[in-house]
Design an enzyme around this catalytic site. Structure first.
Site, PDB file in Angstrom:
ATOM      1  CG  HIS A  71      -0.456   0.347   2.494  1.00 56.99           C
ATOM      2  ND1 HIS A  71       0.065  -0.603   3.333  1.00 56.99           N
ATOM      3  CD2 HIS A  71      -0.325   1.526   3.135  1.00 56.99           C
ATOM      4  CE1 HIS A  71       0.484  -0.028   4.436  1.00 56.99           C
ATOM      5  NE2 HIS A  71       0.268   1.275   4.352  1.00 56.99           N
ATOM      6  CD  GLU A  75       1.093   8.668  -1.012  1.00 61.88           C
ATOM      7  OE1 GLU A  75      -0.063   8.365  -0.728  1.00 61.88           O
ATOM      8  OE2 GLU A  75       1.411   9.715  -1.605  1.00 61.88           O
ATOM      9  CG  ASP A  76       6.268   5.930   0.635  1.00 64.46           C
ATOM     10  OD1 ASP A  76       5.532   6.928   0.682  1.00 64.46           O
ATOM     11  OD2 ASP A  76       6.374   5.125   1.591  1.00 64.46           O
ATOM     12  CG  ASP A 137      -2.050   2.736   6.518  1.00 62.14           C
ATOM     13  OD1 ASP A 137      -0.867   2.460   6.820  1.00 62.14           O
ATOM     14  OD2 ASP A 137      -2.403   3.836   6.059  1.00 62.14           O
ATOM     15  CG  ASP A 258     -22.026  -0.033  30.118  1.00 60.38           C
ATOM     16  OD1 ASP A 258     -21.638   0.913  30.834  1.00 60.38           O
ATOM     17  OD2 ASP A 258     -22.257   0.074  28.909  1.00 60.38           O
TER      18      ASP A 258
HETATM   19 MN    MN Z   1       0.864   2.943   5.555  1.00 66.43          MN
END
Ligand code: MN
Length: 525
Positions: A71, A75-76, A137, A258
């Site tokens: 994931h 992006e990186d 994530d 509770d």
């Molecule tokens: Mn991440």
């Protein structure tokens, strides 16, 4: 570092090619992230590997676990989209893309809140798995938040509390919701966190021995009544949820029953009601505290019997009774409906791809008609959630009660639209709802003094149907009052009820029309 075998171990029902896909993604991600470190100084790969493990625990399919591993690669800038597609296929790329898109939006106060939430929901509408990867994530990032620079922590924690935890809740993922809340809480309000932790600790000490005695008494009593197959556990209330309740009860601990609850988990639904009978025969229930969420599940699918009883050993105790099935669903929610752990090895895998938020919103009424699990199929489970089929059964047994069926569909199952106040709060209404419904959903006073409405900045008439993602700005005036016409223009029973009350109409339906006619005549004169 999470070893590959720990992830594979959670994928017990997976086929060899599915395990192979995850293995390949594991090695790919490890290599891609090799030169990166986390804020903590540890190798970056710790993160995607941990996310994949969470996804595997939740029983997600191989493509989703692979997406969890990959994931952060696009992006990186460590892998191209083309590379992901070539190596792992379009399904995995689709999921990675979805998660990447979601990651671009950061919560920066009220205005951004609406924006990011809207994008979340829009992205999610295409595939619920994207959101589940995002939740996993976020969960792992929250467990390591202490290493993140101090000035970023609060924003991330707030975003977790206000956006991700409510979404987990909406998807019925009770365990995820609670984990996210309790991980975020200390960063959002450290003093309140300490206070809630102290209250819970005190209460735990106070009730621990007593609850153990209640547990024993119940075990003996159940055995006498032939209920031998069950287990009990003590569940402590989450700290954030305790904090909310403390606020509601003016910090009066004696009004909260509770903090510690006793859970009884049995094999079948019938056992739950039998256990409830036994509990009530043994201990006096507090009137008005019993809730049958089995017959009437919460909108997110949660099912259990809740009762609060007075015990000699532990004082006032909440008891939650549920089946194993309900217990698993209460923890994993929508993820459990996709899980091959539930579906079994022979279940059609194609069912994964079709599961999406759209499925939740709109396909449910039709599923109810077709998805009755084959009786006595020896554990084979229909790909649709069992509680749906049970509801479908419930419908046939109350034949003639059309209103009930319609009510159920309307309240739980019809298409929903997600709308926003100008401040970014989300209002969730049935599709075709109008500004009138929106106003009453916020508060009856707002509805009763509704004067005008703007949708996305433009003035609209009261009968305008609202759409997903609309920002609705309600204008009020003290002298404004409901008109009988509104009854035709609203869609929710809540709005209708308030309008009728405001117009002084006691009787529904039939009288409604005659009053309407009279009033309009009078108005014409
Ligand atoms: Mn991440």
């Amino acid at each position: 570092m999470t070893p590959l075998r720990d992830i594979l171990a959670e994928m017990s029902g997976a086929a060899p090619d599915e395990a192979a896909l995850v293995e390949k993604a594991y090695e790919f991600s490890k290599k891609a992230h090799a030169s990166h470190t986390r804020y903590s100084g540890e190798p970056y790969f710790i993160h995607p590997a941990a996310v994949a493990k969470v996804l595997a625990e939740y029983g997600m399919d191989a493509a989703t676990i692979a997406a969890g591993l990959l994931h952060d690669t696009v992006e990186d800038g460590l892998a191209s989209r083309e590379e992901i597609e070539k190596e792992f296929g379009s399904d995995v790329l689709f999921l990675v893309d979805g998660v990447t898109k979601l990651g671009r939006h950061k919560y920066r106060g009220a205005e951004r809140h609406a924006e990011s939430l809207r994008r979340l929901l829009v992205a999610t509408a295409s595939d619920i798995r994207v959101l589940i990867v995002k939740l996993a994530d976020r969960y792992h990032n929250m467990t390591t938040l202490e290493h993140v620079p101090a000035h970023k922590r609060r924003r991330i924690a707030l975003e977790t509390l206000e956006i991700f935890a409510p979404i987990a809740d909406r998807l019925g993922m009770g365990k995820m919701k609670r984990d996210l809340e309790d991980l975020a809480f200390p960063y959002v309000d450290p003093d309140a966190y300490t206070h809630a932790a102290q209250v819970r600790k005190l209460k735990t000490k106070e009730t621990e021995d007593g609850l153990a005695k209640v547990q024993k008494t119940l075990q003996k009593d159940f055995a006498k009544k032939g209920l031998t197959e069950f287990r009990t556990e003590i569940r402590m209330k989450g700290l954030w949820s305790l904090h909310q309740k403390l606020k509601r009860k003016d910090d009066d601990i004696t009004r909260i029953h509770d903090i510690a609850a006793l859970r009884i988990i049995l094999p079948k639904i019938e056992d739950c009601y039998a256990a409830l009978g036994a509990v009530h025969a043994l201990y006096k229930p507090l009137p008005g505290e019993f809730k049958d969420y089995i017959a009437f599940p919460k909108p997110n699918g949660y099912q259990s019997l809740h009762t609060t009883v007075v015990t000699p050993d532990a004082g006032i105790v909440e008891i939650q009774i549920r089946s194993e099935d309900m217990h698993r669903r209460a923890q994993f929610g929508i993820a459990s409906h996709m899980s091959y752990k539930q579906l079994g090895k022979n279940a059609p895998r194609s069912s994964f791809a079709g599961l999406s938020f759209a499925w939740v919103r709109s396909l449910i009424p039709s599923l109810m008609k077709v998805s009755k699990p084959a009786a006595g199929a020896g554990g084979a489970v229909s790909p649709s959630p069992a509680w749906l089929s049970e509801l479908a059964d419930a419908h046939s047994s109350i034949a003639g009660s059309e209103e009930f069926v319609e009510g159920l569909k309307e309240d739980f199952f019809s298409h929903r639209v997600f709308l926003f106040t100008p401040k970014g709060d989300v209002v969730d209404l049935p599709a075709q709802s109008t500004p009138i419904d929106f106003a009453y959903a916020i508060h009856s006073d707002i509805g009763n003094h509704l004067q005008g409405a703007k949708v996305n900045g433009k003035l609209v008439s009261f009968d305008t149907a609202l759409h997903n993602g609309d920002v609705v700005d309600i204008m009020t005036r003290d002298s404004a009052h409901p008109s009988p016409k509104w009854l035709e223009e609203c869609r929710t029973s809540l709005a209708r009820k308030h309008i009728r009350a405001a117009l002084g109409m006691a009787e529904p339906e039939k009288q409604r029309k005659s009053v309407f006619r009279k009033r309009t005549k009078r108005e014409r004169k």
